[in-house]
Motif scaffolding. Structure first.
Motif, PDB file in Angstrom:
ATOM      1  N   LYS A  77       0.887  -1.036  -0.137  1.00  0.00           N
ATOM      2  CA  LYS A  77      -0.006  -0.227  -0.055  1.00  0.00           C
ATOM      3  C   LYS A  77       0.847   1.072  -0.265  1.00  0.00           C
ATOM      4  N   LYS A  80       1.854   1.877  -3.457  1.00  0.00           N
ATOM      5  CA  LYS A  80       0.608   2.599  -4.126  1.00  0.00           C
ATOM      6  C   LYS A  80       0.313   3.957  -3.900  1.00  0.00           C
ATOM      7  N   LEU A  81       0.306   4.292  -2.719  1.00  0.00           N
ATOM      8  CA  LEU A  81       0.092   5.664  -2.314  1.00  0.00           C
ATOM      9  C   LEU A  81       1.042   6.595  -2.596  1.00  0.00           C
ATOM     10  N   GLU A  84       0.516   7.292  -6.530  1.00  0.00           N
ATOM     11  CA  GLU A  84      -0.487   8.231  -7.036  1.00  0.00           C
ATOM     12  C   GLU A  84       0.054   9.474  -7.459  1.00  0.00           C
ATOM     13  N   SER A 101      -2.948  13.635  -2.790  1.00  0.00           N
ATOM     14  CA  SER A 101      -2.052  12.389  -2.959  1.00  0.00           C
ATOM     15  C   SER A 101      -0.655  12.920  -2.390  1.00  0.00           C
ATOM     16  N   TYR A 103       1.831  12.832   1.134  1.00  0.00           N
ATOM     17  CA  TYR A 103       1.527  11.960   2.314  1.00  0.00           C
ATOM     18  C   TYR A 103       3.107  12.597   3.331  1.00  0.00           C
ATOM     19  N   ASP A 107       0.876  10.816   8.256  1.00  0.00           N
ATOM     20  CA  ASP A 107      -0.088  10.232   7.104  1.00  0.00           C
ATOM     21  C   ASP A 107       0.271   8.953   7.085  1.00  0.00           C
ATOM     22  N   LEU A 108       1.157   8.577   6.577  1.00  0.00           N
ATOM     23  CA  LEU A 108       1.653   7.069   6.288  1.00  0.00           C
ATOM     24  C   LEU A 108       1.588   6.263   7.333  1.00  0.00           C
ATOM     25  N   VAL A 111      -2.309   4.994   7.772  1.00  0.00           N
ATOM     26  CA  VAL A 111      -2.960   4.061   6.853  1.00  0.00           C
ATOM     27  C   VAL A 111      -2.136   2.810   6.510  1.00  0.00           C
TER      28      VAL A 111
END
Length: 333
Positions: A77, A80-81, A84, A101, A103, A107-108, A111
């Motif tokens: 993930k 993937k983030l 973006e 989009s 981070y 933030d990371l 999630v």
């Protein structure tokens, strides 16, 4: 400290500072009682005074508990983030217009289901850098452009790849690109060291060759292997030597067809789940040698688990022309 991570649609994991554990509820036939101020037998023995019966108030009870099992961090993930909105350079109109989009570390951590140390290590693996407080990965074409600036400077100055001076790189390439991007590409493709008070980089031959190969293969579905090896060697900077073992987990050689071919297959594009990963690999190729499949399943190995153990669990072995090969245990649709 421990933290539980996961979004609403994910299986919760528990993370310490450097490890990740999956959480499962386990039932117990022994009822667990919660007693405030409860003393254990060991604590009672330590008291010299004679013991009286203590009246205890039970605050609650439970018939189950959380069982923790060490697991691989769920880091797919993270890539993937970051993919973006890859960074295309300071002049990119897209980057200036984009307000989403992006981070921060916080933030990371909110999630991605992994411990802080595992996330920070993976950011290094992805060659991510912080730009204005946000973690970004470079757009591949921009990364190649930066790398070409550095290798062309090395060539024009007749430096060795083992001793590239930081200061001169920043002075010469500063007018072309931001100095922090020049230093980032040197850190991504080299090892930093100091000699006589000056900072130098020892460039990584394998990584430069690997990126050059990726650039060539991105534009072709399949490439004649002999032609590819010739073009690849001509494309890398003078003094570097290309070898197929530099492409593990990036490209797949097919020696069963004539002429032999090579195609792009990046391990990071494959599913993170074990069974899904094997299904994906066996749909690409029905039979694999251990040598060919290892780079594509190595990252699935849990603590103290071997590639051989994974293959035993998810694949069947057979002999083909005197060579041991592996195929799927279940039909692949």
């Amino acid at each position: 400290s421990l933290v539980i991570r996961g979004e609403k649609d994910e299986q919760a994991v528990l993370c310490s500072k450097d490890k990740t554990y999956e959480m499962k509820i386990a039932d117990t036939s022994n009822m667990l009682l919660c007693v405030p101020g409860c003393k254990t037998p060991e604590q009672l023995k330590a008291d010299e005074e004679p013991c009286d019966i203590i009246h205890a108030q039970i605050a609650g009870f439970s018939n189950n508990y959380w069982e923790l099992r060490r697991c691989r961090p769920k880091l797919k993930k993270l890539r993937k983030l970051l993919m973006e909105d890859p960074y295309e350079g300071p002049d990119s109109a897209k980057d200036q217009a984009s307000a989403t989009s992006k981070y921060t570390t916080e933030d990371l951590l909110n999630v991605v289901q992994a411990s802080e140390e595992e996330i920070m290590h993976q950011l290094q693996v992805l060659d991510a850098c912080q730009i204005e407080g946000y973690w970004r990965v470079l757009n591949f074409n921009y990364e190649v452009k930066l790398l070409n600036h550095v290798t062309q400077l090395i060539d024009s100055e007749s430096w060795t790849f083992s001793k590239v001076p930081l200061n001169i790189c920043l002075q010469e390439l500063g007018p072309l690109e931001p100095t922090e991007m020049i230093e980032h590409i040197l850190l991504s493709y080299g090892r930093k060291y100091t000699d006589g008070g000056e900072v130098y980089f020892e460039m990584n031959e394998d990584k430069i060759c690997r990126t050059t190969a990726q650039m060539l293969l991105e534009n072709a579905v399949k490439f004649n292997l002999a032609d590819f090896q010739e073009v690849w060697q001509q494309s890398v900077p003078e003094g570097l030597t290309t070898r197929l073992d530099q492409l593990k987990g990036l490209a797949l050689v097919d020696r069963s067809c004539r002429p032999e071919t090579i195609s792009l297959l990046k391990v990071e594009d494959l599913p993170e789940d074990n069974q899904e990963r094997f299904n994906s690999l066996f749909s690409i190729r029905a039979k694999w040698t251990e040598e060919d499949i290892t780079p594509y399943i190595q990252d699935l190995c849990a603590e103290k688990q071997t590639v051989g153990a994974l293959l035993t669990k998810y694949a069947r072995s057979s002999m083909l022309n005197g060579v041991k090969v592996y195929n799927s245990r279940r039909p692949i649709s």
